[in-house]
Design a protein around this motif. Structure first.
Motif, PDB file in Angstrom:
ATOM      1  N   GLU A  54      10.548 -17.005 -85.013  1.00 46.66           N
ATOM      2  CA  GLU A  54      11.998 -17.168 -85.192  1.00 46.66           C
ATOM      3  C   GLU A  54      12.667 -15.864 -85.590  1.00 46.66           C
ATOM      4  OE1 GLU A  54      15.699 -17.641 -87.186  1.00 46.66           O
ATOM      5  OE2 GLU A  54      13.833 -17.197 -88.247  1.00 46.66           O
ATOM      6  N   SER A  55      12.112 -15.170 -86.585  1.00 49.58           N
ATOM      7  CA  SER A  55      12.706 -13.909 -87.026  1.00 49.58           C
ATOM      8  C   SER A  55      12.581 -12.832 -85.955  1.00 49.58           C
ATOM      9  CB  SER A  55      12.051 -13.438 -88.330  1.00 49.58           C
ATOM     10  OG  SER A  55      10.664 -13.227 -88.147  1.00 49.58           O
ATOM     11  N   GLY A  56      11.475 -12.854 -85.196  1.00 52.77           N
ATOM     12  CA  GLY A  56      11.320 -11.888 -84.114  1.00 52.77           C
ATOM     13  C   GLY A  56      12.365 -12.066 -83.029  1.00 52.77           C
ATOM     14  N   SER A  57      12.696 -13.327 -82.699  1.00 46.99           N
ATOM     15  CA  SER A  57      13.719 -13.589 -81.686  1.00 46.99           C
ATOM     16  C   SER A  57      15.057 -13.005 -82.096  1.00 46.99           C
ATOM     17  CB  SER A  57      13.851 -15.101 -81.452  1.00 46.99           C
ATOM     18  OG  SER A  57      12.636 -15.640 -80.972  1.00 46.99           O
ATOM     19  N   ARG A  58      15.353 -13.032 -83.397  1.00 49.97           N
ATOM     20  CA  ARG A  58      16.640 -12.530 -83.878  1.00 49.97           C
ATOM     21  C   ARG A  58      16.663 -11.013 -84.033  1.00 49.97           C
ATOM     22  NH1 ARG A  58      17.465 -13.372 -88.605  1.00 49.97           N
ATOM     23  NH2 ARG A  58      15.580 -14.422 -89.325  1.00 49.97           N
ATOM     24  N   LEU A  59      15.546 -10.420 -84.433  1.00 50.40           N
ATOM     25  CA  LEU A  59      15.562  -9.030 -84.899  1.00 50.40           C
ATOM     26  C   LEU A  59      14.884  -8.023 -83.984  1.00 50.40           C
ATOM     27  CD1 LEU A  59      14.774  -9.733 -88.667  1.00 50.40           C
ATOM     28  CD2 LEU A  59      17.000  -9.359 -87.606  1.00 50.40           C
ATOM     29  N   PHE A  60      14.066  -8.476 -83.031  1.00 48.81           N
ATOM     30  CA  PHE A  60      13.343  -7.528 -82.182  1.00 48.81           C
ATOM     31  C   PHE A  60      14.297  -6.654 -81.376  1.00 48.81           C
ATOM     32  CE2 PHE A  60       8.880  -9.601 -81.828  1.00 48.81           C
ATOM     33  CZ  PHE A  60       8.686  -9.303 -83.158  1.00 48.81           C
ATOM     34  N   GLY A  61      15.462  -7.185 -81.026  1.00 45.52           N
ATOM     35  CA  GLY A  61      16.429  -6.384 -80.286  1.00 45.52           C
ATOM     36  C   GLY A  61      16.907  -5.189 -81.086  1.00 45.52           C
ATOM     37  N   PHE A  62      17.184  -5.409 -82.375  1.00 49.90           N
ATOM     38  CA  PHE A  62      17.640  -4.314 -83.230  1.00 49.90           C
ATOM     39  C   PHE A  62      16.525  -3.289 -83.455  1.00 49.90           C
ATOM     40  CE2 PHE A  62      20.465  -7.825 -84.257  1.00 49.90           C
ATOM     41  CZ  PHE A  62      21.707  -7.206 -84.238  1.00 49.90           C
ATOM     42  N   ILE A  63      15.298  -3.782 -83.589  1.00 52.86           N
ATOM     43  CA  ILE A  63      14.176  -2.857 -83.772  1.00 52.86           C
ATOM     44  C   ILE A  63      13.961  -2.026 -82.509  1.00 52.86           C
ATOM     45  CG2 ILE A  63      11.698  -2.729 -84.204  1.00 52.86           C
ATOM     46  CD1 ILE A  63      11.979  -5.313 -85.835  1.00 52.86           C
ATOM     47  N   GLY A  64      14.036  -2.675 -81.353  1.00 54.60           N
ATOM     48  CA  GLY A  64      13.917  -1.939 -80.096  1.00 54.60           C
ATOM     49  C   GLY A  64      15.042  -0.940 -79.903  1.00 54.60           C
ATOM     50  N   ALA A  65      16.226  -1.259 -80.435  1.00 52.71           N
ATOM     51  CA  ALA A  65      17.356  -0.333 -80.334  1.00 52.71           C
ATOM     52  C   ALA A  65      17.057   0.965 -81.075  1.00 52.71           C
ATOM     53  CB  ALA A  65      18.623  -0.984 -80.893  1.00 52.71           C
ATOM     54  N   GLY A  66      16.268   0.882 -82.152  1.00 52.71           N
ATOM     55  CA  GLY A  66      15.879   2.104 -82.852  1.00 52.71           C
ATOM     56  C   GLY A  66      15.081   3.027 -81.950  1.00 52.71           C
ATOM     57  N   ALA A  67      14.150   2.453 -81.176  1.00 56.24           N
ATOM     58  CA  ALA A  67      13.363   3.268 -80.243  1.00 56.24           C
ATOM     59  C   ALA A  67      14.232   3.852 -79.140  1.00 56.24           C
ATOM     60  CB  ALA A  67      12.244   2.418 -79.635  1.00 56.24           C
ATOM     61  N   THR A  68      15.180   3.071 -78.648  1.00 47.78           N
ATOM     62  CA  THR A  68      16.070   3.573 -77.604  1.00 47.78           C
ATOM     63  C   THR A  68      16.963   4.686 -78.124  1.00 47.78           C
ATOM     64  OG1 THR A  68      16.087   1.374 -76.583  1.00 47.78           O
ATOM     65  CG2 THR A  68      17.809   2.899 -75.909  1.00 47.78           C
ATOM     66  N   PHE A  69      17.493   4.506 -79.337  1.00 49.61           N
ATOM     67  CA  PHE A  69      18.327   5.551 -79.930  1.00 49.61           C
ATOM     68  C   PHE A  69      17.515   6.823 -80.161  1.00 49.61           C
ATOM     69  CE2 PHE A  69      20.164   7.738 -83.624  1.00 49.61           C
ATOM     70  CZ  PHE A  69      21.449   7.962 -83.148  1.00 49.61           C
ATOM     71  N   GLY A  70      16.257   6.677 -80.567  1.00 51.93           N
ATOM     72  CA  GLY A  70      15.394   7.837 -80.728  1.00 51.93           C
ATOM     73  C   GLY A  70      15.156   8.562 -79.421  1.00 51.93           C
ATOM     74  N   GLN A  71      14.979   7.785 -78.340  1.00 55.87           N
ATOM     75  CA  GLN A  71      14.797   8.397 -77.024  1.00 55.87           C
ATOM     76  C   GLN A  71      16.043   9.180 -76.617  1.00 55.87           C
ATOM     77  OE1 GLN A  71      14.158   5.543 -73.888  1.00 55.87           O
ATOM     78  NE2 GLN A  71      14.618   7.033 -72.283  1.00 55.87           N
ATOM     79  N   LEU A  72      17.209   8.580 -76.836  1.00 58.52           N
ATOM     80  CA  LEU A  72      18.463   9.240 -76.465  1.00 58.52           C
ATOM     81  C   LEU A  72      18.687  10.488 -77.311  1.00 58.52           C
ATOM     82  CD1 LEU A  72      21.019   9.114 -74.732  1.00 58.52           C
ATOM     83  CD2 LEU A  72      22.055   7.670 -76.495  1.00 58.52           C
ATOM     84  N   PHE A  73      18.473  10.372 -78.620  1.00 54.18           N
ATOM     85  CA  PHE A  73      18.654  11.517 -79.511  1.00 54.18           C
ATOM     86  C   PHE A  73      17.667  12.632 -79.167  1.00 54.18           C
ATOM     87  CE2 PHE A  73      17.150  13.760 -83.295  1.00 54.18           C
ATOM     88  CZ  PHE A  73      18.332  14.351 -83.736  1.00 54.18           C
TER      89      PHE A  73
END
Length: 412
Positions: A96-115
Motif C-alpha cells: 500500500e505505501s509503495g503504491s503511494r510513494l514509489f513515484g516520488f522516490i523514482g522522481a528523485g532518481a530522475t531528478f538526479g539524472q537530469l541534474f
C-alpha cells in the motif's frame, strides 16, 4: 556499498590521469587551455570515421584497459547501487505505501539524472575531475541511505508471527496454493542471513531462491523481456539516427536533447501520476503498460523509420516505463521474503538484465545481417517478444495482487 563505489571512482580518477599521455596530474592552471583542446577533439570527431578509426592503436594497453574497465565498471555501478537501494526501500514498505510513494522516490532518481547531465554538460571542461564530484555525490548517497529505517514503515518484520501453526496459516491464505505459499510466507530460516556462510555460497543463494520460486522465475522472465526490448529499441535508435545524422557531434547533441526532453516528462509524471495510477489502476495495468506501448512503437517505427518517429517513440516508451511500469515492477518484491528482496532481487536486476541486453544484441545483429539492415522488417520480428511480455506482465500482476491480499490478511 555506496561508499565502496565512491572510493572506486577516486581510484579510477587516479588511473585515468596516470594512463593519460602526459602521465601527470594536470594543475588547475591547465583548465584555462582545456577549451582549445576540446575544440580540437570536436574537429577530429566531425571528420569521417576512416580518419580516426585507428586512434586507439596509438595508445598503450594501460590507456585502453583503464577506459574499457571504466565503461564496464560504471554499468555495474549503476545496476548494483540502484537495485540495492530499491531493495532497502521495498524492505521498509508494504504494497500500500509503495503504491503511494514509489513515484516520488523514482522522481528523485530522475531528478538526479537530469541534474547530472546538465552539470556534466556545463562543467565538461573539468575533464577527469568530474569523477571526484561523482565520488562526492556517491558519498552523500551513502549518508542519505542511513535514514531508510524500518521504523517509518510496517513495524512487523515477519509477514506471519513465528508462533502461528501451519493450520492457522492455511486458514488465512486458503486461496493461495501450496507452492506459492512458500514464496509469500517467510520462515525463521529465511528471515535472517547466516553470516557464517562463505561469501561464494551466499552469492549462490540468490540463484537458488530464484530457481526454487515460480513467482521469481516469472519476475526474471519479465525483466529479461524488458531488457531485451529496451536494448532492441536502443539499436534501432542508433541505426536510424546514424543514417540521418552524419556527424558524431550532431548525433551526441540529438541524443542529449532527446534524453533531457524525456527526463522532464518522466519527472512530472512521477510526481503527479504514478501514485494515482498504481492506487487506482493496480499493478497489473502498470506491468502491461510498457510492453503494450513497446508493441505500438515497433509498428510506428516499421511504418515510419525516421529520427522524428524515434524521438516520439522513445519519449512515450520511457515515460510509460519509468512513470508506470518501473514502480509497478518494484511492487512485485513487496510480497517476498527478506532474503529474496536482498539476494534474489540483485541477481535479477543485474545478471538477468545483462543477459537480456546480450540476447538483444545477438538477435539484432542476426536480423540486421539476414535482412540487409532493413529497419522496417527488423521491427516486425520483435513484435512476438512484446506479446509474450504482455502475457507475463498480466500473470505477474494477478499473482502479486493475490500475494499482497494474503499478506494483508495475515497481518490482520
Amino acid at each position: 556499498m555506496h561508499r565502496f563505489f565512491s572510493a572506486s571512482l577516486v581510484l579510477f580518477f587516479i588511473l585515468w590521469v596516470l594512463s593519460s599521455p602526459a602521465n601527470t596530474f594536470p594543475g588547475f592552471k591547465g583548465f584555462l587551455s582545456m577549451s582549445s583542446t576540446i575544440k580540437e577533439e570536436l574537429k577530429i570527431e566531425t571528420q569521417p570515421a576512416s580518419t580516426n578509426s585507428t586512434d586507439w592503436g596509438k595508445h598503450g594497453w594501460f590507456y585502453v584497459s583503464v577506459r574499457i574497465g571504466f565503461f564496464l565498471w560504471i554499468a555495474l555501478l549503476n545496476l548494483i547501487t540502484i537495485s540495492s537501494t530499491w531493495a532497502r526501500v521495498i524492505d521498509v514498505m508494504d504494497n500500500e505505501s509503495g503504491s503511494r510513494l514509489f513515484g516520488f522516490i523514482g522522481a528523485g532518481a530522475t531528478f538526479g539524472q537530469l541534474f547530472g547531465s546538465l552539470f556534466a554538460t556545463g562543467m565538461a571542461w573539468l575533464g577527469p575531475y568530474l569523477l571526484l564530484f561523482a565520488s562526492l555525490l556517491m558519498e552523500l548517497a551513502a549518508q542519505s541511505s542511513k535514514g531508510i529505517n524500518k521504523d517509518i514503515a510496517n513495524p512487523s518484520e515477519e509477514l506471519i508471527p513465528l508462533g502461528k501453526t501451519e493450520v492457522d496459516q492455511q486458514d488465512v491464505i486458503n486461496e493461495v496454493d501450496v507452492s506459492d505459499r512458500q514464496e509469500s510466507l517467510p520462515t525463521a530460516k529465511s528471515s535472517a542471513i547466516d553470516s557464517s556462510k562463505p561469501q561464494f555460497w551466499a552469492l549462490l543463494d540468490g540463484f537458488w531462491l530464484i530457481w526454487s520460486s515460480n513467482y521469481l522465475l516469472c519476475v526474471s522472465l519479465f525483466l529479461w523481456l524488458s531488457a531485451m526490448t529496451s536494448s532492441f529499441f536502443y539499436f534501432q535508435k542508433v541505426t536510424v539516427i546514424a543514417s540521418t545524422v552524419t556527424t558524431a557531434t550532431g548525433r551526441r547533441r540529438l541524443f542529449a536533447q532527446i534524453n533531457s526532453f524525456i527526463a522532464v516528462f518522466i519527472l512530472a509524471g512521477q510526481l503527479t501520476l504514478t501514485g494515482r495510477i498504481l492506487t487506482v489502476a493496480g499493478v497489473t495495468i502498470a506491468l502491461c503498460a510498457a510492453p503494450f506501448t513497446a508493441f505500438l512503437n515497433l509498428i510506428a517505427i516499421a511504418v515510419w523509420p525516421t529520427y522524428l518517429a524515434i524521438a516520439v517513440s522513445e519519449t512515450l516508451r520511457k515515460v510509460v516505463t519509468y512513470v508506470v511500469t518501473r514502480p509497478g515492477r518494484e511492487l512485485l518484491f513487496t510480497v517476498v521474503t527478506q532474503d529474496e528482496k536482498y539476494k534474489a532481487k540483485v541477481c535479477i536486476d543485474v545478471l538477468v538484465q545483462r543477459f537480456g541486453d546480450a540476447t538483444a544484441a545477438g538477435m539484432y545483429k542476426l536480423l540486421h545481417t539476414k535482412l540487409d539492415g532493413k529497419t522496417t522488417h527488423i521491427s516486425l520480428y520483435a513484435l512476438p517478444v512484446c506479446v509474450l511480455w504482455v502475457f507475463i506482465g498480466f500473470h505477474l500482476g494477478r499473482r502479486q495482487a493475490q500475494l499482497a491480499k494474503s499478506q494483508n490478511l495475515s497481518f490482520s
